[in-house]
Scaffold this motif. Structure first.
Motif, PDB file in Angstrom:
ATOM      1  N   ALA A 357     -57.371 -17.050  36.805  1.00 47.87           N
ATOM      2  CA  ALA A 357     -58.369 -16.036  36.455  1.00 47.87           C
ATOM      3  C   ALA A 357     -59.412 -15.906  37.557  1.00 47.87           C
ATOM      4  O   ALA A 357     -59.885 -14.808  37.864  1.00 47.87           O
ATOM      5  N   PHE A 358     -59.769 -17.029  38.177  1.00 47.15           N
ATOM      6  CA  PHE A 358     -60.758 -16.998  39.256  1.00 47.15           C
ATOM      7  C   PHE A 358     -60.257 -16.153  40.423  1.00 47.15           C
ATOM      8  O   PHE A 358     -60.977 -15.316  40.954  1.00 47.15           O
ATOM      9  N   HIS A 359     -59.026 -16.388  40.832  1.00 46.24           N
ATOM     10  CA  HIS A 359     -58.494 -15.704  42.008  1.00 46.24           C
ATOM     11  C   HIS A 359     -58.078 -14.267  41.710  1.00 46.24           C
ATOM     12  O   HIS A 359     -57.909 -13.464  42.631  1.00 46.24           O
ATOM     13  N   LEU A 360     -57.900 -13.941  40.428  1.00 47.47           N
ATOM     14  CA  LEU A 360     -57.579 -12.571  40.042  1.00 47.47           C
ATOM     15  C   LEU A 360     -58.828 -11.761  39.700  1.00 47.47           C
ATOM     16  O   LEU A 360     -58.724 -10.570  39.423  1.00 47.47           O
ATOM     17  N   GLU A 361     -59.993 -12.393  39.696  1.00 43.70           N
ATOM     18  CA  GLU A 361     -61.241 -11.723  39.320  1.00 43.70           C
ATOM     19  C   GLU A 361     -61.416 -10.414  40.086  1.00 43.70           C
ATOM     20  O   GLU A 361     -61.474 -10.390  41.318  1.00 43.70           O
ATOM     21  N   ALA A 362     -61.466  -9.306  39.336  1.00 41.78           N
ATOM     22  CA  ALA A 362     -61.571  -7.986  39.964  1.00 41.78           C
ATOM     23  C   ALA A 362     -62.857  -7.849  40.773  1.00 41.78           C
ATOM     24  O   ALA A 362     -62.868  -7.282  41.868  1.00 41.78           O
ATOM     25  N   GLY A 363     -63.958  -8.370  40.246  1.00 43.02           N
ATOM     26  CA  GLY A 363     -65.233  -8.251  40.943  1.00 43.02           C
ATOM     27  C   GLY A 363     -65.239  -8.930  42.304  1.00 43.02           C
ATOM     28  O   GLY A 363     -65.837  -8.434  43.261  1.00 43.02           O
ATOM     29  N   ARG A 364     -64.536 -10.071  42.398  1.00 40.82           N
ATOM     30  CA  ARG A 364     -64.500 -10.803  43.675  1.00 40.82           C
ATOM     31  C   ARG A 364     -63.787  -9.975  44.745  1.00 40.82           C
ATOM     32  O   ARG A 364     -64.275  -9.834  45.870  1.00 40.82           O
ATOM     33  N   LEU A 365     -62.639  -9.408  44.380  1.00 39.03           N
ATOM     34  CA  LEU A 365     -61.900  -8.590  45.338  1.00 39.03           C
ATOM     35  C   LEU A 365     -62.664  -7.308  45.650  1.00 39.03           C
ATOM     36  O   LEU A 365     -62.635  -6.817  46.782  1.00 39.03           O
ATOM     37  N   CYS A 366     -63.365  -6.769  44.658  1.00 36.12           N
ATOM     38  CA  CYS A 366     -64.161  -5.558  44.879  1.00 36.12           C
ATOM     39  C   CYS A 366     -65.255  -5.811  45.907  1.00 36.12           C
ATOM     40  O   CYS A 366     -65.465  -5.011  46.818  1.00 36.12           O
ATOM     41  N   VAL A 367     -65.948  -6.930  45.778  1.00 35.10           N
ATOM     42  CA  VAL A 367     -66.995  -7.273  46.752  1.00 35.10           C
ATOM     43  C   VAL A 367     -66.404  -7.396  48.148  1.00 35.10           C
ATOM     44  O   VAL A 367     -66.916  -6.835  49.118  1.00 35.10           O
ATOM     45  N   LEU A 368     -65.305  -8.136  48.263  1.00 35.62           N
ATOM     46  CA  LEU A 368     -64.718  -8.383  49.570  1.00 35.62           C
ATOM     47  C   LEU A 368     -64.248  -7.098  50.248  1.00 35.62           C
ATOM     48  O   LEU A 368     -64.357  -6.949  51.471  1.00 35.62           O
ATOM     49  N   THR A 369     -63.728  -6.157  49.478  1.00 33.30           N
ATOM     50  CA  THR A 369     -63.144  -4.952  50.065  1.00 33.30           C
ATOM     51  C   THR A 369     -64.111  -3.774  50.137  1.00 33.30           C
ATOM     52  O   THR A 369     -63.719  -2.686  50.559  1.00 33.30           O
ATOM     53  N   SER A 370     -65.370  -3.979  49.769  1.00 34.59           N
ATOM     54  CA  SER A 370     -66.309  -2.850  49.742  1.00 34.59           C
ATOM     55  C   SER A 370     -67.604  -3.090  50.513  1.00 34.59           C
ATOM     56  O   SER A 370     -68.617  -2.468  50.237  1.00 34.59           O
ATOM     57  N   ARG A 371     -67.564  -3.984  51.506  1.00 35.31           N
ATOM     58  CA  ARG A 371     -68.763  -4.257  52.312  1.00 35.31           C
ATOM     59  C   ARG A 371     -68.807  -3.423  53.588  1.00 35.31           C
ATOM     60  O   ARG A 371     -69.811  -3.440  54.302  1.00 35.31           O
ATOM     61  N   HIS A 372     -67.741  -2.721  53.950  1.00 39.98           N
ATOM     62  CA  HIS A 372     -67.612  -2.156  55.292  1.00 39.98           C
ATOM     63  C   HIS A 372     -67.964  -0.671  55.364  1.00 39.98           C
ATOM     64  O   HIS A 372     -67.832   0.074  54.404  1.00 39.98           O
ATOM     65  N   ARG A 373     -68.393  -0.270  56.560  1.00 35.83           N
ATOM     66  CA  ARG A 373     -68.645   1.135  56.868  1.00 35.83           C
ATOM     67  C   ARG A 373     -67.508   1.753  57.682  1.00 35.83           C
ATOM     68  O   ARG A 373     -67.374   2.976  57.723  1.00 35.83           O
ATOM     69  N   HIS A 374     -66.722   0.928  58.354  1.00 40.16           N
ATOM     70  CA  HIS A 374     -65.652   1.463  59.199  1.00 40.16           C
ATOM     71  C   HIS A 374     -64.272   0.930  58.850  1.00 40.16           C
ATOM     72  O   HIS A 374     -63.330   1.713  58.710  1.00 40.16           O
ATOM     73  N   ALA A 375     -64.129  -0.390  58.741  1.00 38.08           N
ATOM     74  CA  ALA A 375     -62.788  -0.928  58.517  1.00 38.08           C
ATOM     75  C   ALA A 375     -62.830  -2.257  57.776  1.00 38.08           C
ATOM     76  O   ALA A 375     -63.774  -3.036  57.919  1.00 38.08           O
TER      77      ALA A 375
END
Length: 426
Positions: A357-375
């Motif tokens: 459940a920890f590694h599937l946490e949607a919020g964790r992946l959302c944070v990691l994939t939504s910090r960028h302005r270019h790539a």
């Protein structure tokens, strides 16, 4: 584009609470600062509650910069030493007690610090990053505020606890739920507003993140595909997988740097080294970014972040970077709310035998994939798609429990499906 600020302020004047949902980079911080200035101008004392000291300092710096004559109080722990971005403003006072900030029009502190305040009431309060706040933390301070504006991102990481919380599952006041979830459950008529545009995420990322993490409250990018570009001032000699990954990221805004499949330790040294190598190669190649903010500018180390799921993974990555690299390396929890030009992420499911459940946490992946302005460049071992197929969502379901959409499995599947077309074998 419609400005929702007047509607938010109108709702706040007529209601005890107002909720504003914000996708990544939609101007949440700008809204909080603007609302604080507006309320302060009316002469009403204002309290602002954030969840971490870093968030408090960021808010104070932004507010002090935009209103250099506004008296601002920093409610802090005993022994707190103002960081440079706070100490540089003459209109900011620091004290560990509300009484010491009596002359301040706005008092800002963490929810933990506000919970220690035993006297006083405020006609208005703003709670920033409200979805990160546990409901029990809100219960401790809610009685001190007559009207409250809740601002946050519903797609980010939920509050977490180091103790078992199963005993409260399904209860309407479950302390593990976010402050906003419990607030709306008991007060369904509270006005809700939504910021519909992300000014951080480029046009290559907004549709992907919106579909994966915000399926019912989608948003768009505030920029067009032609507004942002990334290129390199030097050419690569030969054709290494790392350079191919960078070219893919510069062209499409995404890349999956995929190492050979293998079950590995959590601190997989090959993945750690690959994350560091990709980030350093961005600087070696002289990455150049162009955006709606400015013409061509060189990518500097402080505009690159490497995100991980665990602290020991972040430590493993740092061991492959020069001590003075200037590149930010941290966990998703600590990167939340921050912005960079390029992010390199250690995929939480890389090398795992199971999908917890920890590694599937949607919020964790959302944070990691939504910090960028270019790539955004994901680094992972092959086999994640098969891992997801082998471990479908099978978590327990409790009566009356609030079901969050999408769940972690769906979000991971959506992101991995997108990354497959940007795969570069390493």
């Amino acid at each position: 584009m419609t400005d929702i600020f007047p509607a938010v302020m109108s709702s706040l004047s007529a209601s005890e609470g107002v909720v504003v949902d914000s996708p990544p980079g939609a101007g949440k911080s700008t809204l909080v600062v603007r609302a604080a200035r507006h309320i302060a101008e009316t002469g009403e004392p204002l309290a602002i509650v954030a969840q971490t000291n870093e968030q408090v300092d960021d808010l104070i710096a932004n507010l002090a910069r935009s209103s250099p004559t506004l008296p601002i109080g920093r409610l802090s722990a005993q022994g707190y030493v103002p960081v440079p971005r706070i100490a540089s403003h003459n209109n900011v006072s620091v004290d560990n007690a509300v009484a010491g900030l009596a002359g301040s029009a706005v008092i800002i502190g963490t929810s933990a610090k506000w919970a220690t305040v035993t006297t006083g009431e405020w006609p208005c309060a703003i709670i920033d990053e409200a979805y990160q706040m546990r409901s029990d933390a809100l219960l401790q301070i809610a009685g001190r505020f007559e009207r409250t504006l809740f601002v946050g991102d519903p797609g980010q990481l939920d509050p977490f606890s180091t103790v078992e919380t199963e005993r409260w599952a399904g209860l309407s006041w479950d302390p593990q739920l976010s402050a906003v979830a419990v607030l709306l459950r008991h007060n369904p008529d509270i006005p809700q507003h939504r910021l519909p545009v992300s000014w951080r995420l480029p046009a290559t990322a907004a549709p992907v993140i919106s579909e994966a993490f915000y399926p019912f409250t989608g948003f768009t990018s505030g920029t067009a595909l032609s507004d942002r570009k990334m290129s390199f001032s030097t050419h690569a000699f030969g054709s290494s997988p790392v350079d191919a990954t960078l070219e893919m990221a510069a062209t499409t805004g995404w890349a999956l740097h995929e190492l050979p499949a293998r079950h590995s330790m959590r601190t997989d040294d090959e993945v750690a080294k690959a994350c560091a190598t990709v980030a350093l190669r961005l600087l070696e190649r002289g990455a150049i970014t162009v955006s709606e903010r400015s013409e061509a500018s060189e990518l500097t180390p402080d505009r690159i972040a490497i995100g991980t799921a665990h602290r020991d993974q972040a430590t493993a990555v740092r061991q492959h970077l020069p001590p003075d690299s200037g590149i930010t390396v941290d966990t998703a929890n600590r990167l939340q709310g921050r912005e960079y030009d390029v992010t390199v992420i250690w995929h939480p499911l890389s090398g795992r035998r199971d999908a917890t459940a920890f590694h599937l946490e949607a919020g964790r992946l959302c944070v990691l994939t939504s910090r960028h302005r270019h790539a955004c460049i994901a680094v992972a071992r092959a086999g994640i798609a098969q891992l997801l197929d082998d471990h479908p969502s099978t978590g327990r379901v409790y009566l009356n429990e609030i079901v969050k959409f999408p769940d972690g499995w769906e979000a991971n599947e959506a992101i991995m499906t997108h990354l497959k077309s940007h795969r570069v074998p390493a």
